[in-house]
Design a protein around this motif. Structure first.
Motif, PDB file in Angstrom:
ATOM      1  N   ASN A  42     -13.252  -2.524   8.238  1.00  0.00           N
ATOM      2  CA  ASN A  42     -12.498  -2.342   7.000  1.00  0.00           C
ATOM      3  C   ASN A  42     -12.022  -0.911   6.852  1.00  0.00           C
ATOM      4  O   ASN A  42     -12.780   0.022   7.063  1.00  0.00           O
ATOM      5  CB  ASN A  42     -13.376  -2.685   5.796  1.00  0.00           C
ATOM      6  N   GLY A  43     -10.737  -0.763   6.499  1.00  0.00           N
ATOM      7  CA  GLY A  43     -10.197   0.570   6.296  1.00  0.00           C
ATOM      8  C   GLY A  43      -9.708   1.238   7.560  1.00  0.00           C
ATOM      9  O   GLY A  43      -9.304   2.399   7.545  1.00  0.00           O
ATOM     10  N   ALA A  44      -9.715   0.508   8.680  1.00  0.00           N
ATOM     11  CA  ALA A  44      -9.289   1.090   9.954  1.00  0.00           C
ATOM     12  C   ALA A  44      -7.783   1.342   9.996  1.00  0.00           C
ATOM     13  O   ALA A  44      -7.308   2.193  10.732  1.00  0.00           O
ATOM     14  CB  ALA A  44      -9.694   0.178  11.102  1.00  0.00           C
ATOM     15  N   GLY A  45      -7.035   0.589   9.198  1.00  0.00           N
ATOM     16  CA  GLY A  45      -5.579   0.764   9.180  1.00  0.00           C
ATOM     17  C   GLY A  45      -4.815  -0.453   9.684  1.00  0.00           C
ATOM     18  O   GLY A  45      -3.601  -0.400   9.850  1.00  0.00           O
ATOM     19  N   LYS A  46      -5.521  -1.568   9.887  1.00  0.00           N
ATOM     20  CA  LYS A  46      -4.876  -2.776  10.406  1.00  0.00           C
ATOM     21  C   LYS A  46      -3.797  -3.296   9.457  1.00  0.00           C
ATOM     22  O   LYS A  46      -2.673  -3.566   9.862  1.00  0.00           O
ATOM     23  CB  LYS A  46      -5.914  -3.887  10.618  1.00  0.00           C
ATOM     24  N   SER A  47      -4.153  -3.415   8.186  1.00  0.00           N
ATOM     25  CA  SER A  47      -3.185  -3.953   7.220  1.00  0.00           C
ATOM     26  C   SER A  47      -2.018  -3.006   7.033  1.00  0.00           C
ATOM     27  O   SER A  47      -0.872  -3.441   6.928  1.00  0.00           O
ATOM     28  CB  SER A  47      -3.852  -4.205   5.871  1.00  0.00           C
ATOM     29  N   THR A  48      -2.306  -1.715   6.987  1.00  0.00           N
ATOM     30  CA  THR A  48      -1.222  -0.754   6.821  1.00  0.00           C
ATOM     31  C   THR A  48      -0.216  -0.883   7.960  1.00  0.00           C
ATOM     32  O   THR A  48       0.995  -0.910   7.733  1.00  0.00           O
ATOM     33  CB  THR A  48      -1.789   0.681   6.757  1.00  0.00           C
ATOM     34  N   LEU A  49      -0.712  -1.007   9.178  1.00  0.00           N
ATOM     35  CA  LEU A  49       0.189  -1.168  10.324  1.00  0.00           C
ATOM     36  C   LEU A  49       1.018  -2.444  10.177  1.00  0.00           C
ATOM     37  O   LEU A  49       2.233  -2.441  10.349  1.00  0.00           O
ATOM     38  CB  LEU A  49      -0.626  -1.183  11.625  1.00  0.00           C
TER      39      LEU A  49
ATOM     40  N   HIS B 253       6.789   3.468  -0.301  1.00  0.00           N
ATOM     41  CA  HIS B 253       6.161   4.668   0.239  1.00  0.00           C
ATOM     42  C   HIS B 253       4.685   4.723  -0.122  1.00  0.00           C
ATOM     43  O   HIS B 253       3.850   5.112   0.687  1.00  0.00           O
ATOM     44  CB  HIS B 253       6.859   5.922  -0.303  1.00  0.00           C
ATOM     45  N   ARG B 254       4.383   4.329  -1.339  1.00  0.00           N
ATOM     46  CA  ARG B 254       2.981   4.363  -1.786  1.00  0.00           C
ATOM     47  C   ARG B 254       2.186   3.151  -1.326  1.00  0.00           C
ATOM     48  O   ARG B 254       1.004   3.037  -1.610  1.00  0.00           O
ATOM     49  CB  ARG B 254       2.945   4.410  -3.322  1.00  0.00           C
ATOM     50  N   GLY B 255       2.890   2.197  -0.712  1.00  0.00           N
ATOM     51  CA  GLY B 255       2.208   0.981  -0.277  1.00  0.00           C
ATOM     52  C   GLY B 255       1.769   0.107  -1.442  1.00  0.00           C
ATOM     53  O   GLY B 255       0.809  -0.648  -1.338  1.00  0.00           O
ATOM     54  N   LEU B 256       2.497   0.190  -2.562  1.00  0.00           N
ATOM     55  CA  LEU B 256       2.043  -0.532  -3.755  1.00  0.00           C
ATOM     56  C   LEU B 256       2.348  -2.024  -3.707  1.00  0.00           C
ATOM     57  O   LEU B 256       1.766  -2.797  -4.453  1.00  0.00           O
ATOM     58  CB  LEU B 256       2.683   0.077  -5.009  1.00  0.00           C
ATOM     59  N   ALA B 258       1.635  -3.862  -1.321  1.00  0.00           N
ATOM     60  CA  ALA B 258       0.542  -4.493  -0.578  1.00  0.00           C
ATOM     61  C   ALA B 258      -0.707  -3.643  -0.709  1.00  0.00           C
ATOM     62  O   ALA B 258      -1.339  -3.282   0.266  1.00  0.00           O
ATOM     63  CB  ALA B 258       0.931  -4.653   0.884  1.00  0.00           C
ATOM     64  N   LYS B 259      -1.056  -3.311  -1.916  1.00  0.00           N
ATOM     65  CA  LYS B 259      -2.195  -2.425  -2.119  1.00  0.00           C
ATOM     66  C   LYS B 259      -3.488  -3.220  -2.147  1.00  0.00           C
ATOM     67  O   LYS B 259      -3.598  -4.203  -2.881  1.00  0.00           O
ATOM     68  CB  LYS B 259      -2.033  -1.673  -3.436  1.00  0.00           C
ATOM     69  N   PRO B 260      -4.462  -2.818  -1.357  1.00  0.00           N
ATOM     70  CA  PRO B 260      -5.743  -3.522  -1.418  1.00  0.00           C
ATOM     71  C   PRO B 260      -6.355  -3.327  -2.797  1.00  0.00           C
ATOM     72  O   PRO B 260      -6.228  -2.262  -3.378  1.00  0.00           O
ATOM     73  CB  PRO B 260      -6.587  -2.849  -0.334  1.00  0.00           C
TER      74      PRO B 260
END
Ligand SMILES: Nc1ncnc2c1ncn2[C@@H]1O[C@H](COP(=O)(O)OP(=O)(O)O)[C@@H](O)[C@H]1O
Ligand SMILES: [Mg+2]
Lengths: 310, 261
Positions: A42-49, B253-256, B258-260
């Protein structure tokens, strides 16, 4: 041909204590027809990528090419040919399953969508829920609805971000089978995100391990997962610990010491661990207890990232 | 821009409407309530005055519904997708911001006309007020200006929603009622105190309702002030659209989107 080509991608988010580097200079190519696993805690950056590659999040810097085209210039076309599913975001909760699927079929310009919806909802066992509003579905049913949505447009590129979370094991199995079959029949490229090792093992041909926004290892799934076959050995001592440490030094085995417990990692029981234990017997170094564990993914990553820093 | 994506969103709003008592309620309930309360009150006061006061008041209520519904519906239907976090999937789809905006314009316009028709029928039945006594050319011009202004307001509220999330939703319901007293919906501009009149002349709505009163009383219409109102609304709409696109860009830009949680 590479379906995805990412170069020097960086993404930072503002956070309470300064900034989080969610993606820290990642470069990556994924080939057509590949099932590619993004694995990490969790928090590794998978979703962000994943979110950057689906246009939900804008990167700070770096270039992205999908289907050989610049993502920012051809965003509309690329999005029409790809899709995404995740267990974490529902469709419109007031609408029924069928209504939601109609809306998305139209958004993606799907021809003959009634038939498509029929087929897919049958596969994912949702036909009896077609007229149920999303808000009355269980979390597993919601996730399946999102999965159906992600397949409506016969995507050539499919992003699946933890899409089996909350599914019961049988259903998760059905989903994985379907994805394998879909990949085989259509040559669809799949980017699959998960923190379950077994799942990735079953599906993916290639894997990238993400840790703190970096790819710390990338390659063939089989060989990388073999590395995970490491065993963690804990030896508990009430005395003799100094002699034991000396022995481990002599054998060149790095270890951690913690309250009379020595912890170290071995790759192979027969070739390394058993001869080592024989030496303990030979030198009469007595230990009270021994534990062998397979590492959790988390422990593996921490170990890996330590090695990388060295 | 693709028509099929705009119609897709219209289906989305249609389904939203049939599943939500609120959405049906606010097309019919409040406008009808307005007609009753204001209508009866004017009926009562009518005896005190020379002019056909009731026509002027009902004309105001009927035209007001265009700006009211059109601005509020844009924000409300967008919010619906925010509450359900459906925005994640919408923005991963090929839907463009312009297509989203146009679909919202259309849903606001359609619901305005539905409310208008219901109110017009009611006004005729209760007070014998004939909508057809509007000059059709004037009326179209008024509605056009009101729509442009309403869409501008709707997009501006939408950009606030993208910027601050659904906690600013109260704006969606309230902004329009701040504008109303200054818009001279029920009374002429000359009835306002000076400080308020200064604000009022600035607003396009004031000029539309002044024009409406003139039109209903068969007086000459000030086309120059309507031209101002039109231009103001167009420029305001363009600026709002630009602000919205900035707000969406910032969210990305803020990723809002898809924000966890
Ligand atoms: N919209 C956001 N705003 C602020 N921080 C974020 C946002 N999205 C992700 N992060 C942070 O970025 C890091 C990576 O998160 P994420 O990509 O969700 O990881 P994963 O999917 O691997 O669990 C985490 O530290 C997370 O808290
Ligand atoms: Mg994630």
């Amino acid at each position: 041909m590479n379906v995805i080509e990412v170069k020097n991608l960086v993404k930072t988010f503002p956070s309470k204590n300064g900034k989080v580097k969610a993606i820290d200079n990642i470069s990556l190519s994924i080939k057509k027809g590949e099932i590619f696993g993004l694995l990490g805690v969790n928090g590794a950056g998978k979703s962000t990528l994943t979110n950057i590659l689906t246009g939900l999040t804008l990167p700070d810097s770096g270039t992205i090419k999908i289907f050989g085209k610049d993502f920012l210039i051809h965003e509309e076309e690329i999005k029409t040919r790809s899709n995404i599913a995740t267990a974490y975001y529902d469709l419109n909760r007031s609408l029924t399953v069928r209504e939601n699927l109609i809306v998305y079929a139209k958004l993606y310009g799907v021809q003959n969508y009634q038939k498509k919806i029929q087929e897919l909802t049958e596969k994912f066992m949702l036909t009896s829920h077609l007229r149920t509003p999303i808000k009355f579905l269980s979390s597993g049913e919601r996730t399946r609805t999102v999965l159906v949505k992600s397949l409506l447009n016969d995507p050539e590129l499919l992003f699946l971000d933890e899409c089996t979370v909350g599914l019961d094991p049988d259903m998760a199995e059905i989903v994985r089978d379907y994805l394998l079959q879909y990949n085989k029949e259509t040559g669809c490229t799949i980017v699959f995100t998960s923190h379950y090792m077994q799942e990735v093992e079953r599906l993916c041909q290639r894997i990238a391990f993400l840790y703190q926004g970096k790819i710390i290892k990338i390659g063939n799934a089989q060989s990388l997962l073999k590395e995970l076959n490491l065993q963690r050995v804990s030896l508990h001592f009430s005395n003799n610990i100094e002699e034991a440490k000396k022995l481990l030094h002599r054998e060149n085995i790095p270890f951690d010491e913690n309250n009379g417990i020595l912890v170290f990692w071995v790759k192979n029981r027969e070739k390394i661990l058993y001869p080592l234990l024989e030496k303990f017997v030979k030198y009469k170094i007595v230990f009270d207890d021994i534990h062998l564990n397979k590492p959790t993914l988390e422990e593996y990553f921490i170990k890996k990232s330590r090695e990388n820093k060295r | 821009m693709k028509l099929h994506r705009i119609t897709a969103m219209l289906w989305n709003y249609y389904y939203d409407t049939i599943h939500s008592a609120d959405r049906l309620f606010d097309v019919f309930y409040w406008p009808i309530l307005d007609i009753f309360i204001w209508g009866f009150m004017t009926y009562f006061i009518q005896g005190l005055s020379e002019v056909r006061l009731i026509n002027v008041i009902l004309g105001g209520i009927l035209l007001w519904v265009f700006i009211w519904r059109a601005s509020q519906d844009i924000a409300v239907y967008l919010l619906e997708n925010f509450w359900t976090r459906n925005v994640y999937h919408l923005f991963a789809s090929p839907l463009r911001t312009s297509e989203l905006a146009i679909s919202l314009f259309i849903v606001g316009a359609v619901r305005s006309f539905v409310a208008f028709i219901v109110m017009a029928i009611l006004s005729y039945l209760l007070y014998g007020f004939k909508v057809i006594s509007f000059n059709i050319l004037h009326f179209s011009l008024f509605v056009l200006i009101l729509f442009l202004f309403a869409w501008g307001i709707g997009l501006l509220i939408s950009s606030f929603i993208f910027r601050w999330g659904s906690r600013v939703q109260v704006l969606a319901w309230s902004i329009i009622w701040v504008i109303q007293p200054f818009s001279c919906v029920f009374y002429p501009l000359s009835a306002l105190p000076l400080w308020a009149a200064k604000i009022a002349v600035f607003l396009p709505t004031t000029h539309v309702f002044e024009g409406m009163r003139a039109s209903l009383q068969g007086l000459a219409i000030n086309y120059q002030s309507l031209a101002y109102a039109f231009l103001f609304s167009v420029i305001f709409l363009i600026i709002s659209a630009w602000v919205l696109s900035l707000a969406i860009k910032r969210s990305k830009h803020r990723g809002l989107l898809a924000k966890p949680e």
